[in-house]
Design a protein around this motif. Structure first.
Motif, mmCIF file in Angstrom:
data_model
loop_
_atom_site.group_PDB
_atom_site.id
_atom_site.type_symbol
_atom_site.label_atom_id
_atom_site.label_comp_id
_atom_site.label_asym_id
_atom_site.label_seq_id
_atom_site.Cartn_x
_atom_site.Cartn_y
_atom_site.Cartn_z
ATOM 1 N N GLU A 1 5.142 10.239 -6.234
ATOM 2 C CA GLU A 1 5.822 10.258 -4.946
ATOM 3 C C GLU A 1 7.319 9.952 -5.050
ATOM 4 O OE1 GLU A 1 4.417 11.123 -2.010
ATOM 5 O OE2 GLU A 1 2.545 11.538 -3.104
ATOM 6 N N ASN B 1 1.472 4.997 1.227
ATOM 7 C CA ASN B 1 1.109 5.974 2.258
ATOM 8 C C ASN B 1 1.238 7.369 1.666
ATOM 9 O OD1 ASN B 1 0.510 4.269 4.405
ATOM 10 N ND2 ASN B 1 2.649 4.076 5.000
ATOM 11 N N THR B 2 0.120 7.930 1.261
ATOM 12 C CA THR B 2 0.136 9.269 0.671
ATOM 13 C C THR B 2 -0.906 10.133 1.355
ATOM 14 O OG1 THR B 2 -1.434 8.574 -1.038
ATOM 15 C CG2 THR B 2 0.911 8.459 -1.586
ATOM 16 N N GLU B 3 -0.471 11.264 1.886
ATOM 17 C CA GLU B 3 -1.356 12.233 2.547
ATOM 18 C C GLU B 3 -2.240 11.538 3.593
ATOM 19 O OE1 GLU B 3 -3.494 14.185 -0.514
ATOM 20 O OE2 GLU B 3 -1.741 15.204 -1.333
ATOM 21 N N LYS B 4 -1.596 10.710 4.426
ATOM 22 C CA LYS B 4 -2.256 9.998 5.529
ATOM 23 C C LYS B 4 -3.341 9.045 5.048
ATOM 24 C CE LYS B 4 -1.340 13.615 8.923
ATOM 25 N NZ LYS B 4 -1.906 14.534 9.939
ATOM 26 N N GLN B 5 -3.218 8.586 3.804
ATOM 27 C CA GLN B 5 -4.140 7.594 3.252
ATOM 28 C C GLN B 5 -3.367 6.372 2.784
ATOM 29 O OE1 GLN B 5 -6.231 9.639 0.107
ATOM 30 N NE2 GLN B 5 -7.914 10.206 1.470
ATOM 31 N N ARG B 6 -4.016 5.206 2.882
ATOM 32 C CA ARG B 6 -3.406 3.976 2.370
ATOM 33 C C ARG B 6 -4.090 3.618 1.063
ATOM 34 N NH1 ARG B 6 -3.674 -0.854 5.671
ATOM 35 N NH2 ARG B 6 -1.716 -1.477 4.720
ATOM 36 N N LEU B 7 -3.321 3.655 0.001
ATOM 37 C CA LEU B 7 -3.882 3.390 -1.325
ATOM 38 C C LEU B 7 -3.228 2.149 -1.921
ATOM 39 C CD1 LEU B 7 -3.743 7.032 -2.734
ATOM 40 C CD2 LEU B 7 -5.716 5.886 -1.715
ATOM 41 N N TYR C 1 0.850 -1.195 0.000
ATOM 42 C CA TYR C 1 0.000 0.000 0.000
ATOM 43 C C TYR C 1 0.879 1.237 0.000
ATOM 44 C CZ TYR C 1 -4.442 -2.364 0.885
ATOM 45 O OH TYR C 1 -5.573 -3.134 0.769
#
Length: 248
Positions: free
Chosen positions: A179, A162-168, A160
């Protein structure tokens, strides 16, 4: 005998009958609601009573934590001959233990390794600091040298971003390029290559990926004894790949 005269039934209007039926329905509904409320209330009370810790439980947890701290200090004082000599620059660490019996210092080390949850795993670059931390938390982790196939499968299945406090999920290379493009990493294959070779941007890649949350394997990983002594914890070397296969 003279037949008794039949008395005519009293007339009740349809409106009154409907109102009476409605009132009875509301009364039954209210009764059911109260019974359900009492059931839920009793259920919560039982749960609260069950959740309340007895003094002896606090004492046991405190003693377990103090014992954990003593053992951690003992492990840290091992002679250099007993310290792991790495056969690869890349390690994969899995957290298999640790709840109430952990001392806060042990928990802090696990958090520094980014192993906040049971059965979470991380790739790390082997250095003296990592080896020293693994010594201290050895009963709570198992680790070894992952092969290329498992590195690739872990990233594809459990990776996953970790971008801008999100798990994508890594379903789009555009996320990777946005990133990590400045480091020359633009797709999943580049990530696999960077991790396997422990490249110059290994740290940036791992911060981008975050920890892997693995499946609980069949059979409990509950033994704190070292793997070499028949337990589950500590260094598995190449046999970590068998565990990854079960948990991925």
């Amino acid at each position: 005998m003279a037949e008794e005269e039949t008395k005519p039934l009293g007339y009740i209007s349809e409106t009154v009958l409907k109102k009476r039926k409605s009132t009875e329905s509301r009364a039954l509904a209210r009764k059911a609601q109260l019974e359900l409320g009492n059931f839920e209330k009793n259920k919560r009370k039982k749960k609260e009573v069950h959740d309340i810790k007895r003094p002896e439980q606090f004492v046991k947890e405190f003693r377990d934590q103090e014992l954990d701290l003593i053992r951690m200090k003992q492990r840290a004082k091992r002679p250099k001959s007993a310290i792991m000599k790495p056969k690869s620059k890349l390690l994969f660490i899995v957290r298999i233990q640790g709840k109430n019996d952990m001392h806060p210092k042990t928990r802090k080390i696990l958090y520094n390794l980014r192993l906040r949850r049971m059965f979470s795993g991380v790739f790390v670059k082997v250095n003296e600091g990592i080896i020293h931390m693994l010594q201290k938390v050895e009963p709570y982790v198992t680790y070894g040298y992952p092969n290329l196939r498992n590195v690739k499968e872990l990233i594809y299945k459990k990776g996953y971003a970790n971008t801008e406090k999100q798990r994508l999920p890594l379903t789009d290379n555009n996320i990777i390029e946005q990133e990590l493009g400045k480091h020359g990493i633009i797709c999943i294959e580049d990530i696999v290559h960077e991790i396997c070779n422990v490249g110059p941007h290994f740290k940036e890649v791992m911060n981008f990926l975050g920890p892997f949350q693995l499946n609980k394997p069949e059979g409990l990983l509950g033994m704190k004894q070292p793997f070499k002594d028949g337990g589950e914890a500590g260094n598995r070397e190449g046999q970590i790949n068998e565990l990854i296969d079960k948990m991925n």
